[in-house]
Design a protein around this motif. Sequence first.
Motif, short mmCIF file in Angstrom:
data_model
loop_
_atom_site.label_atom_id
_atom_site.label_comp_id
_atom_site.label_asym_id
_atom_site.label_seq_id
_atom_site.Cartn_x
_atom_site.Cartn_y
_atom_site.Cartn_z
N ALA A 160 34.55 42.05 40.41
CA ALA A 160 35.42 41.51 41.47
C ALA A 160 35.33 42.35 42.74
N PRO A 161 35.55 41.74 43.89
CA PRO A 161 35.62 42.52 45.12
C PRO A 161 36.86 43.40 45.12
N SER A 162 36.78 44.55 45.77
CA SER A 162 37.95 45.44 45.86
C SER A 162 37.96 46.14 47.20
N VAL A 163 39.16 46.40 47.70
CA VAL A 163 39.32 47.04 49.00
C VAL A 163 38.67 48.42 48.96
N GLY A 164 37.81 48.70 49.92
CA GLY A 164 37.14 49.99 50.00
C GLY A 164 36.28 50.32 48.81
N LEU A 165 35.87 49.31 48.05
CA LEU A 165 35.12 49.49 46.80
C LEU A 165 35.84 50.48 45.88
N SER A 166 37.16 50.40 45.90
CA SER A 166 37.96 51.35 45.11
C SER A 166 38.00 50.99 43.63
N GLN A 167 37.77 49.72 43.28
CA GLN A 167 37.82 49.26 41.89
C GLN A 167 39.03 49.88 41.17
N PRO A 168 40.24 49.57 41.62
CA PRO A 168 41.43 50.27 41.14
C PRO A 168 41.96 49.79 39.80
N LEU A 195 39.11 52.74 52.42
CA LEU A 195 38.69 51.95 53.58
C LEU A 195 39.27 50.53 53.49
N GLY A 196 40.06 50.14 54.51
CA GLY A 196 40.62 48.79 54.54
C GLY A 196 42.04 48.70 54.04
N ARG A 197 42.62 49.83 53.56
CA ARG A 197 43.97 49.77 53.01
C ARG A 197 45.01 50.46 53.90
N HIS A 198 44.57 51.03 55.00
CA HIS A 198 45.50 51.85 55.78
C HIS A 198 46.64 51.02 56.37
N ALA A 199 46.39 49.73 56.65
CA ALA A 199 47.43 48.89 57.26
C ALA A 199 48.11 47.97 56.25
N ILE A 200 47.47 47.74 55.11
CA ILE A 200 48.03 46.84 54.09
C ILE A 200 48.03 47.59 52.77
N ALA A 201 49.17 48.18 52.43
CA ALA A 201 49.24 49.01 51.23
C ALA A 201 48.94 48.23 49.96
N ASP A 202 49.28 46.94 49.94
CA ASP A 202 49.10 46.13 48.73
C ASP A 202 47.67 45.63 48.53
N ALA A 203 46.74 45.98 49.43
CA ALA A 203 45.37 45.48 49.30
C ALA A 203 44.75 45.89 47.97
N GLY A 204 45.11 47.05 47.47
CA GLY A 204 44.60 47.48 46.17
C GLY A 204 45.11 46.60 45.03
N LEU A 205 46.39 46.25 45.11
CA LEU A 205 46.98 45.36 44.11
C LEU A 205 46.32 43.98 44.16
N TYR A 206 46.04 43.51 45.39
CA TYR A 206 45.34 42.23 45.52
C TYR A 206 43.97 42.30 44.83
N ASN A 240 38.72 36.72 38.03
CA ASN A 240 37.35 36.70 37.53
C ASN A 240 37.32 36.65 36.00
N LEU A 241 38.16 37.48 35.38
CA LEU A 241 38.24 37.51 33.92
C LEU A 241 38.63 36.14 33.38
N TRP A 242 39.63 35.53 34.01
CA TRP A 242 40.16 34.25 33.55
C TRP A 242 39.11 33.15 33.65
N LEU A 243 38.40 33.11 34.77
CA LEU A 243 37.39 32.07 34.95
C LEU A 243 36.20 32.29 34.02
N ALA A 244 35.81 33.56 33.83
CA ALA A 244 34.71 33.85 32.91
C ALA A 244 35.09 33.44 31.48
N ALA A 245 36.32 33.74 31.08
CA ALA A 245 36.78 33.35 29.75
C ALA A 245 36.77 31.83 29.59
N THR A 246 37.19 31.11 30.62
CA THR A 246 37.19 29.65 30.57
C THR A 246 35.76 29.13 30.43
N ALA A 247 34.83 29.74 31.16
CA ALA A 247 33.42 29.34 31.05
C ALA A 247 32.88 29.60 29.65
N GLU A 248 33.43 30.62 28.98
CA GLU A 248 33.01 30.95 27.61
C GLU A 248 33.76 30.12 26.56
#
Length: 206
Positions: A39-47, A114-125, A133-141
Amino acid sequence: MNADIYDVIHRRRDVRAQFTGAPIPEDVLHRILTAAHAAPSVGLSQPWDFIIVSDPAVRRAFYDHVQYERAAFAATLSTAAAGRFARIKIDGVLESSLSIVVTYDPERGSPAVLGRHAIADAGLYSVCLAIQNLWLAATAEKLGVGWVSFYREPHLRQLLSIPPGIRPVAWLCLGPVTHLEAIPDLERHGWRHRRPLDTAIHRDRW
Protein backbone atom coordinates in the motif's frame (compact mmCIF):
# COMPACT_ATOMS: atom_id res chain seq x y z
CA MET A 1 -7.26 -15.06 -9.15
CA ASN A 2 -7.59 -12.96 -12.31
CA ALA A 3 -10.60 -11.12 -10.97
CA ASP A 4 -11.45 -7.76 -12.45
CA ILE A 5 -10.65 -4.98 -9.96
CA TYR A 6 -14.12 -3.43 -10.25
CA ASP A 7 -15.75 -6.80 -9.67
CA VAL A 8 -13.62 -7.33 -6.55
CA ILE A 9 -14.47 -3.86 -5.20
CA HIS A 10 -18.20 -4.45 -5.55
CA ARG A 11 -18.14 -8.07 -4.32
CA ARG A 12 -16.19 -7.19 -1.16
CA ARG A 13 -18.26 -7.58 1.99
CA ASP A 14 -17.77 -7.15 5.71
CA VAL A 15 -18.22 -10.82 6.61
CA ARG A 16 -19.72 -12.06 9.87
CA ALA A 17 -21.74 -15.27 9.55
CA GLN A 18 -20.34 -17.00 6.47
CA PHE A 19 -16.91 -18.19 7.67
CA THR A 20 -16.27 -21.94 7.33
CA GLY A 21 -13.21 -22.11 9.61
CA ALA A 22 -11.21 -23.96 6.95
CA PRO A 23 -7.45 -23.28 7.00
CA ILE A 24 -5.85 -20.64 4.80
CA PRO A 25 -2.90 -21.94 2.74
CA GLU A 26 0.34 -20.21 3.74
CA ASP A 27 1.04 -19.05 0.19
CA VAL A 28 -2.39 -17.39 -0.01
CA LEU A 29 -1.90 -15.66 3.35
CA HIS A 30 1.51 -14.46 2.20
CA ARG A 31 0.05 -13.02 -1.03
CA ILE A 32 -2.62 -11.16 0.93
CA LEU A 33 -0.12 -9.69 3.39
CA THR A 34 2.22 -8.79 0.52
CA ALA A 35 -0.64 -6.86 -1.09
CA ALA A 36 -1.32 -5.07 2.20
CA HIS A 37 2.37 -4.23 2.59
CA ALA A 38 2.42 -2.78 -0.96
CA ALA A 39 0.00 0.00 0.00
CA PRO A 40 1.08 3.61 -0.47
CA SER A 41 2.19 5.39 2.70
CA VAL A 42 3.03 8.96 3.61
CA GLY A 43 6.78 9.53 3.32
CA LEU A 44 7.20 5.81 2.56
CA SER A 45 6.92 5.35 6.32
CA GLN A 46 4.98 2.05 6.09
CA PRO A 47 3.67 2.63 9.63
CA TRP A 48 1.73 -0.65 9.82
CA ASP A 49 2.42 -4.03 11.42
CA PHE A 50 0.33 -7.20 11.16
CA ILE A 51 -0.30 -9.46 14.17
CA ILE A 52 -1.61 -12.87 13.09
CA VAL A 53 -3.85 -14.23 15.84
CA SER A 54 -4.64 -17.94 15.76
CA ASP A 55 -4.49 -18.87 19.48
CA PRO A 56 -8.02 -20.00 20.47
CA ALA A 57 -7.63 -18.67 24.02
CA VAL A 58 -6.68 -15.20 22.79
CA ARG A 59 -9.55 -15.19 20.32
CA ARG A 60 -12.02 -16.29 23.03
CA ALA A 61 -10.80 -13.53 25.36
CA PHE A 62 -11.26 -10.95 22.61
CA TYR A 63 -14.68 -12.37 21.71
CA ASP A 64 -15.84 -12.04 25.32
CA HIS A 65 -14.72 -8.40 25.33
CA VAL A 66 -16.58 -7.77 22.06
CA GLN A 67 -19.79 -9.19 23.52
CA TYR A 68 -19.45 -6.90 26.54
CA GLU A 69 -19.06 -3.87 24.26
CA ARG A 70 -21.98 -5.03 22.14
CA ALA A 71 -24.20 -5.06 25.20
CA ALA A 72 -22.95 -1.61 26.22
CA PHE A 73 -23.85 -0.22 22.77
CA ALA A 74 -27.24 -1.96 22.73
CA ALA A 75 -28.11 -0.28 26.05
CA THR A 76 -27.83 3.15 24.38
CA LEU A 77 -30.38 2.37 21.63
CA SER A 78 -34.08 3.02 21.37
CA THR A 79 -36.37 -0.01 21.59
CA ALA A 80 -36.84 -0.12 17.80
CA ALA A 81 -33.13 0.28 17.05
CA ALA A 82 -32.22 -2.31 19.70
CA GLY A 83 -34.58 -4.76 18.01
CA ARG A 84 -32.84 -4.25 14.65
CA PHE A 85 -29.41 -4.46 16.26
CA ALA A 86 -30.25 -7.74 18.00
CA ARG A 87 -30.59 -9.41 14.59
CA ILE A 88 -27.17 -8.24 13.39
CA LYS A 89 -24.10 -10.43 13.94
CA ILE A 90 -21.15 -8.13 14.64
CA ASP A 91 -18.17 -10.48 14.47
CA GLY A 92 -16.74 -13.77 13.23
CA VAL A 93 -13.93 -13.96 15.78
CA LEU A 94 -14.51 -17.60 16.72
CA GLU A 95 -15.77 -18.85 13.34
CA SER A 96 -13.06 -17.43 11.07
CA SER A 97 -9.79 -19.25 10.31
CA LEU A 98 -7.64 -16.61 12.00
CA SER A 99 -7.51 -12.92 12.73
CA ILE A 100 -5.10 -10.18 11.72
CA VAL A 101 -4.67 -7.10 13.88
CA VAL A 102 -3.30 -4.14 11.94
CA THR A 103 -1.47 -1.53 13.99
CA TYR A 104 -0.15 2.00 13.50
CA ASP A 105 3.27 3.24 14.64
CA PRO A 106 3.27 7.08 14.51
CA GLU A 107 7.04 7.11 15.13
CA ARG A 108 7.88 5.01 12.06
CA GLY A 109 10.04 7.22 9.83
CA SER A 110 10.35 9.97 12.45
CA PRO A 111 11.48 12.61 13.16
CA ALA A 112 10.78 13.94 9.66
CA VAL A 113 8.01 12.03 7.87
CA LEU A 114 7.84 13.61 4.42
CA GLY A 115 4.27 14.79 3.77
CA ARG A 116 2.99 14.55 7.35
CA HIS A 117 4.09 17.88 8.78
CA ALA A 118 0.73 19.56 8.06
CA ILE A 119 -1.60 16.55 8.39
CA ALA A 120 -0.81 14.50 11.48
CA ASP A 121 -3.33 11.79 10.55
CA ALA A 122 -1.67 11.03 7.18
CA GLY A 123 0.08 8.06 8.77
CA LEU A 124 -3.20 6.66 10.03
CA TYR A 125 -4.68 7.11 6.56
CA SER A 126 -1.76 5.04 5.23
CA VAL A 127 -2.66 2.17 7.55
CA CYS A 128 -6.24 2.29 6.28
CA LEU A 129 -4.93 1.95 2.72
CA ALA A 130 -3.02 -1.19 3.76
CA ILE A 131 -6.23 -2.57 5.27
CA GLN A 132 -8.13 -1.89 2.06
CA ASN A 133 -5.41 -3.61 0.01
CA LEU A 134 -5.62 -6.62 2.33
CA TRP A 135 -9.41 -6.71 2.04
CA LEU A 136 -9.46 -6.55 -1.75
CA ALA A 137 -6.69 -9.13 -2.09
CA ALA A 138 -8.59 -11.48 0.23
CA THR A 139 -11.76 -10.99 -1.84
CA ALA A 140 -9.81 -11.80 -5.02
CA GLU A 141 -8.61 -14.99 -3.27
CA LYS A 142 -12.26 -15.88 -2.54
CA LEU A 143 -11.80 -15.30 1.19
CA GLY A 144 -13.91 -13.20 3.51
CA VAL A 145 -12.82 -10.39 5.83
CA GLY A 146 -14.73 -8.95 8.78
CA TRP A 147 -13.59 -5.76 10.56
CA VAL A 148 -14.49 -5.93 14.26
CA SER A 149 -14.86 -2.49 15.85
CA PHE A 150 -16.56 -3.33 19.16
CA TYR A 151 -13.48 -3.11 21.39
CA ARG A 152 -11.51 -0.70 23.56
CA GLU A 153 -7.98 -0.03 22.39
CA PRO A 154 -6.37 -0.36 25.87
CA HIS A 155 -7.94 -3.82 26.24
CA LEU A 156 -6.60 -5.01 22.90
CA ARG A 157 -3.19 -3.48 23.55
CA GLN A 158 -2.93 -5.42 26.81
CA LEU A 159 -4.33 -8.64 25.34
CA LEU A 160 -1.75 -8.73 22.53
CA SER A 161 1.17 -7.10 24.42
CA ILE A 162 1.24 -4.22 21.94
CA PRO A 163 3.99 -1.77 22.94
CA PRO A 164 3.13 1.71 24.25
CA GLY A 165 2.68 4.24 21.47
CA ILE A 166 1.53 1.62 18.94
CA ARG A 167 -2.15 1.95 18.10
CA PRO A 168 -4.31 -1.07 17.16
CA VAL A 169 -6.39 0.12 14.21
CA ALA A 170 -8.29 -2.98 13.10
CA TRP A 171 -9.07 -6.51 14.22
CA LEU A 172 -9.79 -8.34 10.96
CA CYS A 173 -11.35 -11.82 10.86
CA LEU A 174 -10.13 -13.75 7.80
CA GLY A 175 -10.93 -17.06 6.16
CA PRO A 176 -12.80 -19.10 3.57
CA VAL A 177 -16.53 -18.44 3.38
CA THR A 178 -19.58 -20.26 2.10
CA HIS A 179 -20.48 -17.19 0.04
CA LEU A 180 -20.41 -13.40 0.01
CA GLU A 181 -23.81 -11.77 0.43
CA ALA A 182 -25.13 -9.84 -2.58
CA ILE A 183 -26.47 -7.13 -0.25
CA PRO A 184 -24.39 -5.90 2.73
CA ASP A 185 -25.61 -7.04 6.15
CA LEU A 186 -26.56 -3.61 7.47
CA GLU A 187 -28.75 -3.00 4.43
CA ARG A 188 -30.31 -6.47 4.61
CA HIS A 189 -31.22 -5.94 8.25
CA GLY A 190 -32.58 -2.43 7.69
CA TRP A 191 -29.96 -0.64 9.78
CA ARG A 192 -28.93 1.82 7.05
CA HIS A 193 -29.07 2.20 3.28
CA ARG A 194 -26.40 3.38 0.86
CA ARG A 195 -26.36 6.98 -0.35
CA PRO A 196 -26.64 7.42 -4.11
CA LEU A 197 -23.35 8.53 -5.65
CA ASP A 198 -24.78 11.81 -6.94
CA THR A 199 -25.51 12.96 -3.37
CA ALA A 200 -21.79 12.68 -2.53
CA ILE A 201 -20.34 14.59 -5.51
CA HIS A 202 -19.54 18.30 -5.28
CA ARG A 203 -17.77 20.48 -7.86
CA ASP A 204 -15.35 23.28 -7.02
CA ARG A 205 -17.21 24.10 -3.76
CA TRP A 206 -19.18 22.07 -1.19
